[in-house]
Design an enzyme around this catalytic site. Structure first.
Site, PDB file in Angstrom:
ATOM      1  N   LYS A  11      38.355  31.216  46.909  1.00  0.00           N
ATOM      2  CA  LYS A  11      39.278  31.828  45.948  1.00  0.00           C
ATOM      3  C   LYS A  11      40.662  31.275  46.178  1.00  0.00           C
ATOM      4  O   LYS A  11      41.055  30.965  47.305  1.00  0.00           O
ATOM      5  CB  LYS A  11      39.304  33.351  46.139  1.00  0.00           C
ATOM      6  CG  LYS A  11      39.997  34.111  45.034  1.00  0.00           C
ATOM      7  CD  LYS A  11      39.206  34.085  43.735  1.00  0.00           C
ATOM      8  CE  LYS A  11      38.880  35.433  43.243  1.00  0.00           C
ATOM      9  NZ  LYS A  11      37.767  35.559  42.344  1.00  0.00           N
TER      10      LYS A  11
ATOM     11  N   GLY B 246      41.475  48.207  31.931  1.00  0.00           N
ATOM     12  CA  GLY B 246      41.715  46.765  31.861  1.00  0.00           C
ATOM     13  C   GLY B 246      41.209  46.240  30.532  1.00  0.00           C
ATOM     14  O   GLY B 246      40.128  46.619  30.092  1.00  0.00           O
TER      15      GLY B 246
ATOM     16  N   GLY C  37      41.698  42.702  29.680  1.00  0.00           N
ATOM     17  CA  GLY C  37      41.833  41.246  29.710  1.00  0.00           C
ATOM     18  C   GLY C  37      40.503  40.662  29.242  1.00  0.00           C
ATOM     19  O   GLY C  37      39.709  41.337  28.568  1.00  0.00           O
TER      20      GLY C  37
HETATM   21  N1  GLU Z   1      36.919  34.519  38.928  1.00  0.00           N
HETATM   22  C1  GLU Z   1      35.567  34.870  38.626  1.00  0.00           C
HETATM   23  C2  GLU Z   1      35.003  35.801  39.679  1.00  0.00           C
HETATM   24  O1  GLU Z   1      35.721  36.434  40.417  1.00  0.00           O
HETATM   25  C3  GLU Z   1      34.712  33.649  38.352  1.00  0.00           C
HETATM   26  C4  GLU Z   1      34.611  32.668  39.464  1.00  0.00           C
HETATM   27  C5  GLU Z   1      33.941  31.357  39.074  1.00  0.00           C
HETATM   28  O2  GLU Z   1      33.497  31.222  37.944  1.00  0.00           O
HETATM   29  O3  GLU Z   1      33.881  30.486  39.946  1.00  0.00           O
HETATM   30  O4  GLU Z   1      33.822  35.976  39.763  1.00  0.00           O
END
Ligand code: GLU
Length: 426
Positions: free
Chosen positions: A112, A230, A232
């Protein structure tokens, strides 16, 4: 109450480790070494990005990328642009990605990234320069077989497009021909190697879970009321697919507050209102985000940020079930209070796994150079989500644990088993 998400992630891991420990009796030392290793990311990169602002001055932005574990495949996970981003949050979110990928069985580990910024305060040009600076900084740390970023809170397909472009340029300048730059980022626009269905995937994946959950709870979609915190990408698509199936989406909210519509709303109209006025809160009857969480509804869907349901308000939750569409919305201290009150928890690592699962499909399409129809994508997503839900439900009953622990038991076991197979744990 701990508001430190990484501490929460470690607590959850310790809880599941004590449940799994018995099944590793003959390999106890290696099991413990694997759990210890999983408490911290493999590596966390941190820097200050310098970005030229429209007034000619240079501004610095703190940026992170955490690579938690790659035993099952390349690190995978989004990049968040938010003013509350910090090192511990990014570490926690990368840990949750490791479990999330294991839940639907896709061949990735967890990663992340994040930048401390309120993107609403940036012009389009500044946002582009920030996105490019982030991608350039990461260019030697990512790749289709190393670490594959994607969108997260406040990051979009356009941002991924700028990042792919910068990444390709940065490698070319070093004389490196990147065979497959598109496979390094997912969540890209369709025109640039994106996948059909990726934008709605997280919300729709959650609705596939909702469909199975209501059967177990003995509810009928048309009589089921839903509150979503939320609005979004994730909150909207969850609302839209739920409303299309006849569920009553009675309330949604954004950072300015919530709106309540008796009998259920049309999420498309609510979104049009938000686009026109800047907030969804005055679409119907105004309510606060705190009131929303404590409403008398069947299903509560926190689809925003971490720690919104905690020790202080968990006892006031009246919903029959919580589907965590955001990451980490319920603290470990709140879990036992909810379970004691009979609230079923469908954890983030299962409920919102549809997003990264379609990211995986996007990556597969990029590597093959062969693209699927919308129908093909959705028909591959649905069985994976339903299987993950069914596995959780069986484990929950068999071991008499809550939905989170049941999901974690499967996910952590999958990761630990691969670590044991690979060895090298001393
Ligand atoms: N940000 C999204 C999550 O927390 C998607 C992550 C991704 O597609 O790699 O699952």
């Amino acid at each position: 109450m701990s508001s430190n998400p990484h501490q929460n992630a470690v607590t959850q891991l310790e809880q599941v480790a004590s449940l799994l420990s018995d099944s590793y009796q003959d390999r106890q030392a290696e099991f413990e070494a694997a759990i210890d290793k999983l408490k911290e990311p493999d590596q966390v990169f941190e820097t200050e990005l310098s970005v030229k602002m429209d007034d000619g001055k240079t501004k610095k932005f703190q940026a992170f990328r955490s690579e938690h574990n790659n035993a099952r495949g390349p690190y995978k996970g989004g990049i968040r642009f938010h003013h509350d981003v910090n090192r511990d949050e990014v570490k926690a979110l990368s840990t949750w990605m490791t479990w999330k990928c294991a839940v639907t069985g896709i061949p990735y580990g967890g990663g992340k990234g994040g930048v401390v910024v309120n993107p609403r305060e940036l012009s389009v040009g500044e946002l582009e320069r920030l996105s490019r600076a982030y991608s350039r900084w990461l260019s030697d740390k990512i790749g289709p077989w190393v670490d594959v970023p994607a969108p997260d809170v406040n990051t979009t397909g356009q941002i991924m497009a700028w990042m792919v472009d910068e990444y390709q340029q940065a490698l070319a300048e070093k004389g490196l021909i990147q065979e497959n730059p598109w496979g390094t980022f997912t969540g890209k626009p369709l025109e640039l190697g994106g996948s059909e269905g990726r934008e709605e995937a997280t919300g729709l994946g959650g609705v596939f879970v909702l469909d199975k959950l209501v059967v177990e709870l003995g509810l009928k979609p048309k009589q089921t009321t839903i509150a979503i915190q939320g609005f979004g990408n994730v909150g909207y698509w969850f609302a839209k697919h739920a409303a299309d199936r006849g569920y009553q989406v009675v309330t949604v909210s954004d950072s300015k507050g919530g709106t309540y519509v008796e009998g259920g709303m049309n999420p498309e109209k609510a979104l049009a209102h938000k686009r026109k006025t800047g907030t969804v809160s005055d679409f119907g009857k105004k309510i606060s985000n705190e009131e929303l969480l404590e409403l008398e509804v069947d299903i509560l869907v926190p689809a925003a940020l971490e720690n919104v349901i905690h020790e202080g308000n968990a006892a006031n939750i009246k919903a029959k079930a919580i589907i965590e569409m955001g990451n980490g919305p319920v603290t470990p201290e709140a879990d036992p209070i909810l379970t004691k009150n009979g609230v079923v928890i469908i954890p983030d690592i299962l409920a919102n796994a549809g997003g990264v699962t379609v990211s995986y499909f996007e990556w597969v399409q990029n590597l093959q150079g062969y693209y699927w129809t919308h129908e093909e994508v959705i028909s591959k997503l649905q069985p994976l989500m339903e299987k993950a839900f069914a596995e959780m439900w069986v484990t929950k009953k068999e071991h008499q644990v809550d939905g989170r622990m049941a999901t974690y038991m499967t996910a952590v076991k999958r990761v630990v088993d691969v670590m044991l197979l690979r060895g090298n744990l001393s």
